[in-house]
Design an enzyme around this catalytic site. Structure first.
Site, PDB file in Angstrom:
ATOM      1  CB  THR A  87       0.251   1.869  -4.437  1.00  0.00           C
ATOM      2  OG1 THR A  87      -0.464   1.968  -3.195  1.00  0.00           O
ATOM      3  CG2 THR A  87       0.446   0.417  -4.807  1.00  0.00           C
TER       4      THR A  87
ATOM      5  CE1 TYR B 195      -3.836   2.340   0.895  1.00  0.00           C
ATOM      6  CE2 TYR B 195      -2.335   3.225   2.552  1.00  0.00           C
ATOM      7  CZ  TYR B 195      -3.506   3.325   1.825  1.00  0.00           C
ATOM      8  OH  TYR B 195      -4.346   4.394   2.011  1.00  0.00           O
TER       9      TYR B 195
END
Ligand code: NAD
Length: 242
Positions: free
Chosen positions: A154, A151
């Protein structure tokens, strides 16, 4: 009247952004991957208040589905001039436990989704020499976090994408900015459990509470109108990162 697409807007931060934009005069497309009933309920509420809202189910990781959604918006409202890339997923795990397909899916949705939507709306923005793109990063796009390697990767990349596109598209009259929310009270953070959320509020967040989706929506409204602001990352995190 301007046309806005807010991805991942059936609930949480996206829903608050879509509602705020519709209430300030934008024609809004509400998008989600599941629970279309929630998207339709929000669109119906906004229409009952006299605003313009449609919804469209599409996986932002699927370029063909995104293109179809943008064609649907163009047919109903006209071309998109404000894009809010909000759809995102988090699957907290220790790095050694992340399966390749999980890693890929988080990238495909969080970062690939931005690629697909921007590719779909950019031709019109370039043609008009005008447009606004707001990408949802995170405090984990600015700092690392245990069990959030995919996460956070990104969300870091979304900041890089936003800054690079801001530089590239400014001469074409298109602004690109990022929001980095802290811990916002939505379904996404419920996986952490109430005890952890209370501890975060007490020990990590100087303002002493979780953020509200409406507080992110206000920043979206600000960036939508901030004609001299591009390439910026606006933290909305209660002081989590100072
Ligand atoms: P949420 O889980 O409550 O809602 C996510 C929304 O995205 C839903 O409408 C869902 O249908 C949609 N969605 C998920 N995958 C999709 C896909 N592939 N295609 C289309 N739609 C999809 O999440 P939230 O808390 O409202 O977060 C919204 C954004 O803000 C995310 O990008 C998230 O990473 C970011 N963010 C959230 C927090 C937080 O504390 N809640 C903090 C920082 C950043």
């Amino acid at each position: 009247m301007n046309v806005a697409l807010v991805t991942g807007s059936s609930r949480g931060i996206g829903a608050a952004c879509a509602a705020a934009l519709a209430r300030s005069g934008y024609k809004v497309c509400i998008n989600c991957i599941e629970r279309m009933d929630l998207a339709e309920k929000l669109a119906a509420l906004l229409r009952s208040e006299g605003h313009k809202a449609i919804c469209h189910q599409a996986d932002v990781a699927d370029a063909a589905a995104v293109n179809e959604m943008v064609r649907h918006i163009e047919a109903d409202f006209g071309p998109v001039d404000l894009l809010v890339n909000n759809a995102g997923i988090a699957i907290p795990q220790q790095f050694q436990d992340i399966k390749p397909e999980t890693w890929k899916r988080i990238f495909d949705v969080n970062l690939g989704g931005c690629y697909n939507t921007i590719q779909a709306v950019l031709p019109h923005m370039l043609h008009e020499h005008s447009g606004c793109i707001i990408n949802m990063s995170s405090i984990w796009g600015q700092h690392g976090a245990s069990c959030e390697s995919a996460y956070a990767s990104t969300k870091h990349a979304i900041i890089g994408l936003s800054r690079s596109l801001a530089a590239e598209l400014a001469p074409s009259g298109i602004r690109v900015n990022c929001i980095a929310p802290g811990v916002i009270d939505t379904d996404m953070v419920q996986v952490l459990g109430q005890e952890t959320l209370d501890m975060l509020s007490r020990e990590q967040i100087p303002l002493g509470r979780l953020g509200r989706p409406e507080e992110i929506a206000r920043t979206v409204l600000y960036l939508a109108e901030a004609g001299y602001t591009t390439g910026q990352v606006i933290g909305v995190d209660g002081g989590f990162i100072i």
